[in-house]
Design a protein around this motif. Sequence first.
Motif, short mmCIF file in Angstrom:
data_model
loop_
_atom_site.label_atom_id
_atom_site.label_comp_id
_atom_site.label_asym_id
_atom_site.label_seq_id
_atom_site.Cartn_x
_atom_site.Cartn_y
_atom_site.Cartn_z
N UNK A 158 39.50 34.49 33.94
CA UNK A 158 40.28 33.94 33.55
C UNK A 158 40.98 34.44 35.07
N UNK A 159 40.39 33.64 36.67
CA UNK A 159 40.22 33.60 37.45
C UNK A 159 41.86 33.01 37.57
N UNK A 160 42.04 33.81 38.68
CA UNK A 160 43.49 33.48 38.99
C UNK A 160 43.07 32.22 40.70
N UNK A 161 42.39 33.16 41.46
CA UNK A 161 41.86 32.76 42.40
C UNK A 161 41.08 33.61 42.64
N UNK A 162 40.02 33.73 43.64
CA UNK A 162 38.77 33.89 43.88
C UNK A 162 39.22 35.85 44.05
N UNK A 163 38.06 35.96 42.73
CA UNK A 163 37.59 37.39 43.22
C UNK A 163 38.78 37.98 42.41
N UNK A 164 39.96 37.30 41.71
CA UNK A 164 41.11 37.74 40.77
C UNK A 164 40.99 37.53 39.19
N UNK A 165 41.35 38.11 38.84
CA UNK A 165 42.16 37.70 37.01
C UNK A 165 42.34 38.79 36.02
N UNK A 166 41.83 39.09 35.26
CA UNK A 166 42.05 39.29 34.34
C UNK A 166 40.75 40.46 33.66
N UNK A 167 39.45 39.77 33.65
CA UNK A 167 38.70 40.87 33.64
C UNK A 167 37.77 41.03 34.66
N UNK A 168 36.94 42.24 34.68
CA UNK A 168 36.10 42.36 36.03
C UNK A 168 35.27 42.88 35.91
N UNK A 282 32.90 47.64 34.13
CA UNK A 282 34.01 46.39 33.32
C UNK A 282 35.62 47.47 33.45
N UNK A 283 36.28 45.90 33.72
CA UNK A 283 38.07 46.62 34.16
C UNK A 283 38.84 45.53 33.37
N UNK A 284 39.12 45.76 32.28
CA UNK A 284 39.86 44.86 31.72
C UNK A 284 41.64 45.15 32.14
N UNK A 285 42.05 44.40 32.58
CA UNK A 285 43.60 44.22 32.67
C UNK A 285 44.39 45.01 31.82
N UNK A 286 45.21 46.19 31.99
CA UNK A 286 46.20 47.24 30.57
C UNK A 286 45.61 47.94 29.93
#
Length: 309
Positions: A158-168, A282-286
């Motif tokens: 769910x990337x909003x731009x390069x390297x940024x998103x909801x799950x990394x 793995x990081x999932x937002x929130x």
Amino acid sequence: MANISASMVKELRDKTGAGMMDCKTALNETGGDVEAAVDWLRKKGLSKAAKKAGRVAAEGLVAVESSGHTATIVEVNSETDFVARNDQFQAFAREAAKIALMGNGTLENLEAARFPGSELTVKDRLQELIATIGENMTIRRVAKIEVSKGVIATYVHNAVSEGLGKIGVLVALESEGDVETLSAIGRQIAMHVAATSPLALDSAGLDPNTVERESAILREKNAGKPDHVLQKIVESGLKTYYKEVTLLEQSFVIDPSKSVSQALKEAEAKVGKPVVLKNFVRFALGEGVEKEEAADFAAEVAAAAGAKA
């Protein structure tokens, strides 16, 4: 009887997805112990809590940054998704991940580091951003992994731009083989991790308390059977559990006919050298952070639980 509040019922419901009255019964049966109530519901077949991905998500972004042999992942939270789409917020999250590459992988070290182009620390720069945007923000967590040889693959869902998103996700592969091929299989495994959220690399990496908890549930579900039969049931049940929650034993989402470890073994022929999966993050937002619920839902819970919120 324990005093069961509506907030306790809501917490248990969020964790398990079980009905409110079942949650209230479970809490009464366990004296208000939420974790014990989770197990009680699972024993009754009313919950699949162990497979839930987490609690209600906070807003913000997960940022990843890699320099080949080193990679970092940072979660920066905001109050609203609107702020997460703000260019200044995104620039800060991206810069924080870059700064973390030079640190030791701890939150304290990252917050104390100097923010580029200023005399401010990262923590002070965030406070400045809070004052400018007018919404509370925090750096929630950071992780850093390294390999001496090989690659660290990254993936953002769910990337909003390069390297940024909801799950990394970061996946560390150690090998002296072809880097391009290694990177390709690493990205596939990172995508797999994003989809399946494994608890550990292998069974040895699992929390012993988690394993014992699974064993206890299996024993209670099969209470009354002869000891030798019960032992085999527990052993079989744990093997199934390991296949569900450990990365190397999970069915590979790219090709479910094989496990991740089998896919890695087959990849060695293309890579040209042995490949070892050393680590993953793995990081999932929130995940694990609860947001305020609407008042009408709180009232619904209170009515069903027969208690005040």
